[in-house]
Motif scaffolding. Sequence first.
Motif, PDB file in Angstrom:
ATOM      1  N   CYS A   1      -2.966 -14.137   4.530  1.00 19.38           N
ATOM      2  CA  CYS A   1      -3.518 -14.562   2.632  1.00 19.38           C
ATOM      3  C   CYS A   1      -2.619 -12.959   1.598  1.00 19.38           C
ATOM      4  CB  CYS A   1      -4.622 -14.932   2.688  1.00 19.38           C
ATOM      5  SG  CYS A   1      -5.455 -14.687   1.089  1.00 19.38           S
ATOM      6  N   VAL A   2      -3.935 -12.312   2.733  1.00 17.96           N
ATOM      7  CA  VAL A   2      -3.379 -11.222   1.413  1.00 17.96           C
ATOM      8  C   VAL A   2      -2.253 -10.410   1.689  1.00 17.96           C
ATOM      9  CG1 VAL A   2      -4.362  -8.588   4.133  1.00 17.96           C
ATOM     10  CG2 VAL A   2      -4.896  -8.371   1.388  1.00 17.96           C
ATOM     11  N   VAL A   3      -1.777 -10.457   2.503  1.00 19.58           N
ATOM     12  CA  VAL A   3       0.125 -10.335   3.001  1.00 19.58           C
ATOM     13  C   VAL A   3       0.064 -10.734   1.502  1.00 19.58           C
ATOM     14  CG1 VAL A   3       2.254 -10.462   4.019  1.00 19.58           C
ATOM     15  CG2 VAL A   3       0.422  -9.440   4.851  1.00 19.58           C
ATOM     16  N   ARG A   4       0.679 -12.396   1.504  1.00 24.75           N
ATOM     17  CA  ARG A   4       1.345 -13.709   0.789  1.00 24.75           C
ATOM     18  C   ARG A   4       0.938 -12.648  -0.709  1.00 24.75           C
ATOM     19  NH1 ARG A   4      -1.379 -17.237  -1.863  1.00 24.75           N
ATOM     20  NH2 ARG A   4      -2.876 -17.194  -0.243  1.00 24.75           N
ATOM     21  N   GLU A   5      -0.896 -12.426  -0.571  1.00 27.43           N
ATOM     22  CA  GLU A   5      -1.333 -12.145  -2.172  1.00 27.43           C
ATOM     23  C   GLU A   5      -0.700 -11.438  -3.048  1.00 27.43           C
ATOM     24  OE1 GLU A   5      -2.670 -14.183  -4.799  1.00 27.43           O
ATOM     25  OE2 GLU A   5      -3.568 -15.666  -3.403  1.00 27.43           O
ATOM     26  N   VAL A   6      -0.523  -9.958  -2.313  1.00 24.43           N
ATOM     27  CA  VAL A   6       0.350  -8.941  -2.542  1.00 24.43           C
ATOM     28  C   VAL A   6       1.255  -9.236  -3.060  1.00 24.43           C
ATOM     29  CG1 VAL A   6       0.818  -6.350  -2.065  1.00 24.43           C
ATOM     30  CG2 VAL A   6      -1.581  -7.135  -1.329  1.00 24.43           C
ATOM     31  N   LEU A   7       2.517  -9.783  -1.771  1.00 25.11           N
ATOM     32  CA  LEU A   7       3.822  -9.954  -2.629  1.00 25.11           C
ATOM     33  C   LEU A   7       4.299 -10.441  -3.543  1.00 25.11           C
ATOM     34  CD1 LEU A   7       6.644  -9.893  -1.532  1.00 25.11           C
ATOM     35  CD2 LEU A   7       6.111 -11.872  -0.725  1.00 25.11           C
ATOM     36  N   GLU A   8       2.746 -12.012  -4.239  1.00 28.04           N
ATOM     37  CA  GLU A   8       2.942 -12.804  -5.143  1.00 28.04           C
ATOM     38  C   GLU A   8       2.985 -11.689  -6.122  1.00 28.04           C
ATOM     39  OE1 GLU A   8       1.800 -16.879  -2.812  1.00 28.04           O
ATOM     40  OE2 GLU A   8       0.500 -16.259  -3.898  1.00 28.04           O
ATOM     41  N   GLU A   9       1.954 -11.277  -5.964  1.00 25.44           N
ATOM     42  CA  GLU A   9       1.212 -10.601  -7.453  1.00 25.44           C
ATOM     43  C   GLU A   9       2.146  -8.946  -7.482  1.00 25.44           C
ATOM     44  OE1 GLU A   9      -2.978  -9.752  -6.907  1.00 25.44           O
ATOM     45  OE2 GLU A   9      -3.859 -12.092  -6.912  1.00 25.44           O
TER      46      GLU A   9
ATOM     47  N   GLY B   1       5.227  -7.692  -5.574  1.00 26.37           N
ATOM     48  CA  GLY B   1       6.446  -7.979  -5.266  1.00 26.37           C
ATOM     49  C   GLY B   1       6.368  -7.181  -3.920  1.00 26.37           C
ATOM     50  N   VAL B   2       5.716  -5.879  -3.551  1.00 22.15           N
ATOM     51  CA  VAL B   2       5.625  -5.657  -2.519  1.00 22.15           C
ATOM     52  C   VAL B   2       5.206  -5.653  -1.402  1.00 22.15           C
ATOM     53  CG1 VAL B   2       3.946  -2.968  -1.640  1.00 22.15           C
ATOM     54  CG2 VAL B   2       4.752  -3.202  -4.154  1.00 22.15           C
ATOM     55  N   ARG B   3       5.686  -5.981  -0.175  1.00 20.81           N
ATOM     56  CA  ARG B   3       5.416  -6.375   1.269  1.00 20.81           C
ATOM     57  C   ARG B   3       4.406  -5.566   1.709  1.00 20.81           C
ATOM     58  NH1 ARG B   3       8.282 -10.299   2.408  1.00 20.81           N
ATOM     59  NH2 ARG B   3      10.080 -11.253   0.919  1.00 20.81           N
ATOM     60  N   VAL B   4       3.356  -6.332   2.646  1.00 22.37           N
ATOM     61  CA  VAL B   4       2.942  -4.839   3.318  1.00 22.37           C
ATOM     62  C   VAL B   4       2.138  -5.449   4.505  1.00 22.37           C
ATOM     63  CG1 VAL B   4       1.184  -4.353   0.704  1.00 22.37           C
ATOM     64  CG2 VAL B   4       0.441  -6.025   2.395  1.00 22.37           C
ATOM     65  N   LYS B   5       1.547  -4.290   5.089  1.00 26.00           N
ATOM     66  CA  LYS B   5       0.771  -4.279   6.987  1.00 26.00           C
ATOM     67  C   LYS B   5      -0.480  -4.289   6.352  1.00 26.00           C
ATOM     68  CE  LYS B   5       1.218  -3.223  11.347  1.00 26.00           C
ATOM     69  NZ  LYS B   5       1.677  -1.612  12.139  1.00 26.00           N
ATOM     70  N   THR B   6      -0.949  -5.343   7.211  1.00 25.58           N
ATOM     71  CA  THR B   6      -2.853  -5.723   7.307  1.00 25.58           C
ATOM     72  C   THR B   6      -2.525  -4.454   7.970  1.00 25.58           C
ATOM     73  OG1 THR B   6      -2.310  -7.835   6.638  1.00 25.58           O
ATOM     74  CG2 THR B   6      -4.532  -6.641   6.974  1.00 25.58           C
TER      75      THR B   6
ATOM     76  N   PHE C   1      -8.882  -5.109   2.814  1.00 27.14           N
ATOM     77  CA  PHE C   1      -8.629  -4.488   3.540  1.00 27.14           C
ATOM     78  C   PHE C   1      -7.343  -3.605   3.683  1.00 27.14           C
ATOM     79  CE2 PHE C   1      -8.569  -9.488   5.114  1.00 27.14           C
ATOM     80  CZ  PHE C   1      -8.605  -9.189   6.529  1.00 27.14           C
ATOM     81  N   ALA C   2      -7.406  -2.251   4.212  1.00 28.15           N
ATOM     82  CA  ALA C   2      -6.531  -1.047   4.316  1.00 28.15           C
ATOM     83  C   ALA C   2      -5.266  -1.767   4.820  1.00 28.15           C
ATOM     84  CB  ALA C   2      -6.840   0.008   4.737  1.00 28.15           C
ATOM     85  N   CYS C   3      -4.422  -1.250   3.902  1.00 26.83           N
ATOM     86  CA  CYS C   3      -2.946  -2.138   3.644  1.00 26.83           C
ATOM     87  C   CYS C   3      -2.131  -1.306   3.316  1.00 26.83           C
ATOM     88  CB  CYS C   3      -2.297  -3.101   2.898  1.00 26.83           C
ATOM     89  SG  CYS C   3      -3.638  -4.969   3.051  1.00 26.83           S
ATOM     90  N   SER C   4      -0.898  -0.756   4.149  1.00 27.22           N
ATOM     91  CA  SER C   4       0.155  -0.443   4.344  1.00 27.22           C
ATOM     92  C   SER C   4       1.803  -0.637   3.516  1.00 27.22           C
ATOM     93  CB  SER C   4       0.828   0.417   5.240  1.00 27.22           C
ATOM     94  OG  SER C   4       0.955  -0.047   6.434  1.00 27.22           O
ATOM     95  N   VAL C   5       2.520  -0.229   2.528  1.00 22.56           N
ATOM     96  CA  VAL C   5       3.650  -0.627   2.118  1.00 22.56           C
ATOM     97  C   VAL C   5       4.505  -0.386   3.533  1.00 22.56           C
ATOM     98  CG1 VAL C   5       5.058  -0.237   0.586  1.00 22.56           C
ATOM     99  CG2 VAL C   5       2.849   0.132  -0.057  1.00 22.56           C
ATOM    100  N   VAL C   6       5.474  -1.767   3.459  1.00 23.49           N
ATOM    101  CA  VAL C   6       6.564  -2.250   4.562  1.00 23.49           C
ATOM    102  C   VAL C   6       7.733  -1.937   3.350  1.00 23.49           C
ATOM    103  CG1 VAL C   6       7.724  -4.165   6.036  1.00 23.49           C
ATOM    104  CG2 VAL C   6       5.399  -3.798   5.947  1.00 23.49           C
ATOM    105  N   SER C   7       7.609  -2.229   1.954  1.00 21.69           N
ATOM    106  CA  SER C   7       8.844  -2.602   1.559  1.00 21.69           C
ATOM    107  C   SER C   7       8.562  -2.381  -0.554  1.00 21.69           C
ATOM    108  CB  SER C   7      10.090  -3.630   1.857  1.00 21.69           C
ATOM    109  OG  SER C   7       9.601  -4.531   1.639  1.00 21.69           O
ATOM    110  N   GLU C   8       8.860  -2.129  -1.098  1.00 21.38           N
ATOM    111  CA  GLU C   8       8.534  -2.577  -2.791  1.00 21.38           C
ATOM    112  C   GLU C   8      10.137  -2.815  -3.389  1.00 21.38           C
ATOM    113  OE1 GLU C   8       7.027   0.741  -4.793  1.00 21.38           O
ATOM    114  OE2 GLU C   8       6.641   1.239  -2.822  1.00 21.38           O
ATOM    115  N   PRO C   9       9.640  -3.508  -4.027  1.00 22.30           N
ATOM    116  CA  PRO C   9      11.420  -3.472  -5.599  1.00 22.30           C
ATOM    117  C   PRO C   9      11.087  -2.208  -5.846  1.00 22.30           C
ATOM    118  CG  PRO C   9       9.434  -4.597  -6.364  1.00 22.30           C
ATOM    119  CD  PRO C   9       8.827  -4.313  -4.904  1.00 22.30           C
TER     120      PRO C   9
END
Length: 168
Positions: free
Chosen positions: A56-64, A66-71, A102-110
């Motif tokens: 959920c958190v990975v999806r929501e961060v991407l949707e809101e 554009g950043v892909r994160v690792k939980t 959750f603490a998350c780290s950036v995988v990629s960002e636009p």
Amino acid sequence: MTTQQPPAASLRIRNSALALVVRDGHLLLGHGDWPRPGTWWLPGGGQWPGETLTACVVREVLEETGVRVKTGPLLWLREYVPANHPGEPITDADGHRVEALFACSVVSEPERLGGIVPDDYQSGIAWVPVEKASGLRLIPAHLRNRLPALVAQAAEGQARARYEGDVA
């Protein structure tokens, strides 16, 4: 002793997941005019049936954003029952939120921040210096006091999940 429950039609419990994303001393935050003008929040949102909170958190961060994160680790579990907090600007008076951070780290960002499915009330996304974030109108308000410790725990890899209780 019997506890009387409200009618099922009026009881709503909503699970959600939020992301604490820190990069180069900056925190990823959304902003807009909900529930008050000039409000800021951590990206995240409601869990879908069959979806894990981490998905959920990975999806929501991407949707809101554009950043892909690792939980990463769970930082807190918070409940919010609006009926217990009169005067708060949140509207779901008949709701009950259960929120995982959750603490998350950036995988990629636009190249340019911006979600593919931003919330209706969202006017933007920004990387805000961590030291300035506590001075913003953040929701949940409880986050302002806890933010420095949460950022430090996440940075040190020493995040310890904590039950925050029913707090605004």
